[in-house]
Each structure stands twice: as C-alpha cells, then as structure tokens.
Design a protein around this motif. Structure first.
Motif: not given
Ligand SMILES: [Cu+2]
Length: 234
Positions: A87-96, A110-114, A142-152
């Motif tokens: 299940e992705p975590v969503v990061l939205d860009q809304a109203g800048c 997955p990190v879904k960037i909107l 409108k969206e792009k999904t990325i992910n991070f391999d390692k804990s940080e």
C-alpha cells in the motif's frame, strides 16, 4: 501454557511473538509558541489563488493546549522481519503545499507523489543514504511513484520551483513509527513485547534535540508522553 513457552514455540516456528501492544501518547510544547508565519505564494498565481486565506507554515503546528503536530515518533533499532506494505504512502502537492508535511515510510514501500495543482512542481528529495532525486511534475503529470531502498534518518523533500514548499520524510526498516496529529497524539500499534528506545523528532528542534526515553510493552498499552521546550539560556 505460559506466555514464555508459547513465545519460544512460535519463535522456533519462525513466527514472531504474538504478544504485542500499542504504544501511544502525546507530544507537547512547553512555552510560548513562535508566531505562525504565512507562506508568501505571490510568485505563482496558481498557488496564491488556491488559498482563500493565506496558507500557514507547518514547521511548528501547536494548538492552544501546547499539543504539537508533525512530530515523528518511532522505536529505535528494532528488528523486524515482516512484510513491507505494498500500500503506497501518498505525498500530495495541493495548493502548492505538501500534504502531509511530515511522513514516515518503510524501506521498499511505494511512495505515490501526486500533483493536484494546475502548475509545475519540481520535486527534489535530499536523502544521503538513499539516492537523491529531482524531477519536474508539469500540471499534466498527475502522479509518479518512487521508493526508498534503505532506512534513513529524516531528510527534506522540497520544490525547486516554489521555495516555500518543504516536507520531511523518514525511512524505516520496520513499521513502528507514527506522526503526531493536530492534537499531539500518536499511536504505534502491534508492537511486540519488549523494552525499546522511543524517539521524538520535530523539525524546528532538529536531530540534535530529538527526545528519547525507554518504553516497555507487555501485552497491552504503553503510554509515553514527550515535552519539547526551548533550550535554557546559559
Ligand atoms: Cu512546487
């Protein structure tokens, strides 16, 4: 059968302890809160017109009772061998503005960037352990999904088009983290029985002034509260 024997049996079968609890609590700020700053979005009319009232900076969100939002609370150095959520975590860009302002994600999740805005954003993540990323999101993307391999530890994700746009992300190798709500509360469910170090990070206090304490979970609820305050002047 007593709990210890059940646990030993389960662990020998490769199943982690079934005895787990919820770690929950509240984070407060003690002292006079700083003035809330408005974000100046005049540079982009699309951003400015998205807000009836000026958007406020979210770097220090505290209510009249001192409850502090946007604090990452997490267990440190925990072993976890369970599945990574699909299940992705969503990061939205809304109203800048980034929503959420602060988030936790598991490595590999997955990190879904909107882009919910009719304008161009350039999303620029500045991790040190994971790979830095930097790409444009025109209003048509409108969206792009990325992910991070390692804990940080926590790092900034910002927009190179709109200098006021900043958000913070921490990547974990376990699911035992939470971000405080507007009422300062957090909840970390399903924590296996044990004693842990629990850490609270807030962006204005930074990594040098994270708070930490010990918490013991034993088949039930463990309540942990944190208080941030201004450093005492010497
Ligand atoms: Cu932007």
């Amino acid at each position: 059968m007593n709990k210890t024997i059940v646990n030993i049996l389960l662990i020998s079968l490769g199943i982690s302890s079934v005895f787990a609890g919820e770690v929950k609590g509240n984070v407060k700020y003690i002292g006079k809160p700083p003035k809330v700053k408005s974000l100046r979005m005049d540079a982009d009319p699309v951003c400015a017109s998205a807000h009836k009232e000026k958007a406020k900076a979210e770097s220090f969100v505290v209510d009249s009772n001192g409850n502090l939002a946007n604090v990452i609370v997490y267990l440190k150095d925990v072993k976890f061998s369970g599945k990574t959520p699909s299940e992705p975590v969503v990061l939205d860009q809304a109203g800048c503005v980034y929503t959420p302002h602060v988030m936790g994600v598991q490595a590999g999740q997955p990190v879904k960037i909107l882009n919910s805005d009719a304008t161009m954003h350039n999303i620029h993540g500045l991790p040190k352990v994971n790979r830095e990323f930097n790409f444009g999101m025109p209003k048509t993307l409108k969206e792009k999904t990325i992910n991070f391999d390692k804990s940080e530890d926590v790092f900034v994700i910002k927009c190179d088009v709109h200098p006021w746009m900043k958000s913070y992300t921490q990547v974990f190798d376990h699911p035992y983290f939470s971000v405080t709500d507007k009422d300062g509360s957090f909840s970390i469910p399903n924590v296996p029985d044990g004693t842990y170090e629990i850490v609270a990070w807030q962006e204005k206090f930074g990594s040098k002034r994270t708070l930490s304490q010990k918490v013991t979970v034993k088949s039930g609820e463990a309540v942990v509260n944190f208080e941030f305050s201004r450093p005492k002047k010497k």
